[in-house]
Design a protein around this motif. Structure first.
Motif, PDB file in Angstrom:
ATOM      1  N   LEU A 173      -2.080  27.462 -20.609  1.00 27.40           N
ATOM      2  CA  LEU A 173      -1.600  28.258 -19.006  1.00 27.40           C
ATOM      3  C   LEU A 173      -0.133  27.941 -19.396  1.00 27.40           C
ATOM      4  CD1 LEU A 173      -3.357  24.850 -17.623  1.00 27.40           C
ATOM      5  CD2 LEU A 173      -3.586  27.365 -17.251  1.00 27.40           C
ATOM      6  N   ALA A 174       0.541  26.990 -19.640  1.00 27.35           N
ATOM      7  CA  ALA A 174       1.634  27.771 -20.777  1.00 27.35           C
ATOM      8  C   ALA A 174       2.296  29.101 -21.036  1.00 27.35           C
ATOM      9  CB  ALA A 174       2.384  26.918 -21.692  1.00 27.35           C
ATOM     10  N   LEU A 175       1.457  29.716 -21.856  1.00 29.36           N
ATOM     11  CA  LEU A 175       1.779  31.478 -23.156  1.00 29.36           C
ATOM     12  C   LEU A 175       1.117  32.179 -21.421  1.00 29.36           C
ATOM     13  CD1 LEU A 175       1.724  32.724 -24.312  1.00 29.36           C
ATOM     14  CD2 LEU A 175      -0.102  32.301 -25.204  1.00 29.36           C
ATOM     15  N   LEU A 176      -0.133  31.787 -19.813  1.00 25.34           N
ATOM     16  CA  LEU A 176      -0.103  32.675 -19.190  1.00 25.34           C
ATOM     17  C   LEU A 176       1.120  32.559 -17.981  1.00 25.34           C
ATOM     18  CD1 LEU A 176      -1.989  34.538 -17.677  1.00 25.34           C
ATOM     19  CD2 LEU A 176      -3.134  32.351 -16.852  1.00 25.34           C
ATOM     20  N   GLY A 177       1.548  31.246 -17.402  1.00 23.84           N
ATOM     21  CA  GLY A 177       2.784  31.534 -17.341  1.00 23.84           C
ATOM     22  C   GLY A 177       4.180  32.172 -17.552  1.00 23.84           C
ATOM     23  N   GLY A 178       3.818  31.582 -18.680  1.00 25.81           N
ATOM     24  CA  GLY A 178       5.535  32.547 -19.219  1.00 25.81           C
ATOM     25  C   GLY A 178       4.956  34.472 -19.585  1.00 25.81           C
ATOM     26  N   LEU A 179       4.095  34.377 -19.841  1.00 26.41           N
ATOM     27  CA  LEU A 179       3.805  36.318 -19.220  1.00 26.41           C
ATOM     28  C   LEU A 179       3.795  36.782 -18.524  1.00 26.41           C
ATOM     29  CD1 LEU A 179       1.048  36.106 -22.034  1.00 26.41           C
ATOM     30  CD2 LEU A 179       3.017  37.262 -22.628  1.00 26.41           C
ATOM     31  N   VAL A 180       3.408  35.624 -17.525  1.00 26.57           N
ATOM     32  CA  VAL A 180       3.186  36.131 -15.939  1.00 26.57           C
ATOM     33  C   VAL A 180       4.707  36.874 -15.238  1.00 26.57           C
ATOM     34  CG1 VAL A 180       2.902  34.845 -14.241  1.00 26.57           C
ATOM     35  CG2 VAL A 180       0.975  35.521 -15.324  1.00 26.57           C
ATOM     36  N   ASN A 181       5.586  35.342 -15.515  1.00 26.97           N
ATOM     37  CA  ASN A 181       6.636  35.631 -15.453  1.00 26.97           C
ATOM     38  C   ASN A 181       7.812  36.563 -15.727  1.00 26.97           C
ATOM     39  OD1 ASN A 181       9.163  33.914 -14.021  1.00 26.97           O
ATOM     40  ND2 ASN A 181       9.719  33.936 -16.450  1.00 26.97           N
ATOM     41  N   VAL A 182       7.465  36.715 -17.366  1.00 28.18           N
ATOM     42  CA  VAL A 182       7.969  38.179 -18.039  1.00 28.18           C
ATOM     43  C   VAL A 182       7.932  39.228 -17.345  1.00 28.18           C
ATOM     44  CG1 VAL A 182       8.174  39.032 -20.284  1.00 28.18           C
ATOM     45  CG2 VAL A 182       9.031  36.739 -20.199  1.00 28.18           C
ATOM     46  N   ALA A 183       6.964  39.610 -17.019  1.00 31.41           N
ATOM     47  CA  ALA A 183       6.100  40.262 -16.327  1.00 31.41           C
ATOM     48  C   ALA A 183       6.124  40.779 -15.045  1.00 31.41           C
ATOM     49  CB  ALA A 183       4.676  40.868 -16.689  1.00 31.41           C
ATOM     50  N   ARG A 184       6.894  40.122 -13.883  1.00 32.00           N
ATOM     51  CA  ARG A 184       7.396  40.154 -13.225  1.00 32.00           C
ATOM     52  C   ARG A 184       5.844  40.081 -12.452  1.00 32.00           C
ATOM     53  NH1 ARG A 184      11.352  36.833 -13.664  1.00 32.00           N
ATOM     54  NH2 ARG A 184      13.086  37.654 -14.490  1.00 32.00           N
ATOM     55  N   LEU A 185       4.394  39.423 -12.584  1.00 32.19           N
ATOM     56  CA  LEU A 185       3.540  39.966 -11.544  1.00 32.19           C
ATOM     57  C   LEU A 185       3.749  38.860 -10.996  1.00 32.19           C
ATOM     58  CD1 LEU A 185       1.217  41.540 -14.437  1.00 32.19           C
ATOM     59  CD2 LEU A 185       2.960  42.619 -12.996  1.00 32.19           C
ATOM     60  N   PRO A 186       2.947  39.102  -9.347  1.00 33.69           N
ATOM     61  CA  PRO A 186       2.710  39.975  -8.315  1.00 33.69           C
ATOM     62  C   PRO A 186       3.457  41.003  -8.392  1.00 33.69           C
ATOM     63  CG  PRO A 186       2.327  38.739  -7.167  1.00 33.69           C
ATOM     64  CD  PRO A 186       3.177  38.147  -8.537  1.00 33.69           C
ATOM     65  N   GLU A 187       5.004  40.639  -8.040  1.00 34.34           N
ATOM     66  CA  GLU A 187       5.270  41.561  -6.899  1.00 34.34           C
ATOM     67  C   GLU A 187       5.878  42.916  -8.339  1.00 34.34           C
ATOM     68  OE1 GLU A 187       8.219  38.491  -9.889  1.00 34.34           O
ATOM     69  OE2 GLU A 187       5.943  38.606  -8.550  1.00 34.34           O
ATOM     70  N   ARG A 188       6.360  43.092  -8.726  1.00 37.97           N
ATOM     71  CA  ARG A 188       6.197  44.079  -9.647  1.00 37.97           C
ATOM     72  C   ARG A 188       5.582  45.532  -9.173  1.00 37.97           C
ATOM     73  NH1 ARG A 188       7.924  46.490 -14.800  1.00 37.97           N
ATOM     74  NH2 ARG A 188       8.296  44.174 -15.546  1.00 37.97           N
ATOM     75  N   TRP A 189       3.977  45.416  -8.699  1.00 33.39           N
ATOM     76  CA  TRP A 189       2.912  46.148  -7.878  1.00 33.39           C
ATOM     77  C   TRP A 189       3.195  46.424  -6.633  1.00 33.39           C
ATOM     78  CZ3 TRP A 189      -1.022  41.836 -10.380  1.00 33.39           C
ATOM     79  CH2 TRP A 189      -1.855  42.477 -11.852  1.00 33.39           C
TER      80      TRP A 189
END
Length: 234
Positions: A173-189
């Motif tokens: 969960l922590a890794l997923l949260g970090g990756l989502v934050n770095v990828a700026r998803l979903p606002e990037r879309w």
């Protein structure tokens, strides 16, 4: 939560440069404010309101628009990173303690080693130039925890049945949260659609809460197990 009339909010281009770290959040930025003005923002709508109310430590998000500018922001970010590092450190120590409960010759060295590694990770996070670099800095701690989990899974460590699954979910969960934050998803879309609610940073906060709950679900039975368990002689 939001029931006061707030000041005129800014768009991304008009916000202070040190707050322009997510170009996909286009509107809702608070103007530079005094300390009392920052506190007042607890009660009107802006694009950090969701982050304030989903964060374990609210100071960074609440006061990031302080009129002190970049120097104040830098100190707040450093304080926030220290909090993350402390959670990663103090949360892992009981896991190591229980995993090596029957290896008293190794346990002190492992606890000391993880603490020193956490100090290095914390320093790298404090001096990191970007969000992705901060995530990589905390990856050192995650790698060390995975070694501990691997030892337990291979039968080289001990602990309560079921706790290991909680710890694996915790780090996932922590890794997923970090990756989502770095990828700026979903606002990037869809830039602008998630300015106030549902953006990557809020998702990371919620996943972090889930991660901490998994830590609690694993550590409590682990500590109870360690208090009752008698190690067999070598």
């Amino acid at each position: 939560m939001a029931f006061l009339a707030g000041p005129r909010l800014l768009d991304w281009a008009s916000s202070p440069p040190h707050l322009q770290f997510n170009k996909f959040v286009l509107t809702g930025y608070r103007p530079a404010s005094s300390g009392s003005g920052c506190l007042r923002s607890l009660f009107y709508m802006h694009n950090e309101l969701g982050n304030i109310y989903t964060h374990g430590s609210v100071l960074y998000h609440l006061f990031m628009c302080h009129k002190g500018g970049s120097p104040v922001y830098t100190r707040l970010l450093a304080l926030d990173m220290c909090g993350v590092c402390l959670i990663n450190t103090l949360g892992a120590l009981p896991i190591i303690h229980c995993t090596l409960a029957c290896r008293p010759w190794l346990r002190p060295a492992a606890l000391l080693g993880y603490t020193l590694l956490s100090g290095v990770a914390g320093w790298r996070a404090l001096t990191a130039p970007s969000t992705s670099a901060r995530l990589r800095a905390f990856g050192w701690q995650a790698g060390a925890r995975l070694l501990v989990f691997g030892a337990r899974g291979a039968g080289l460590g001990s602990g309560a049945p079921g706790s290991l699954r909680c710890y694996l979910r915790m780090d996932a969960l922590a890794l997923l949260g970090g990756l989502v934050n770095v990828a700026r998803l979903p606002e990037r879309w869809v830039p602008g659609r998630f300015d106030y609610w549902g953006n990557s940073h809020q998702i990371m906060h919620l996943l972090s809460v889930g991660s901490i709950l998994q830590l609690h679900a694993g550590v409590v039975p682990d500590l109870l197990w360690a208090a009752r368990h008698t190690c067999l002689p070598d």
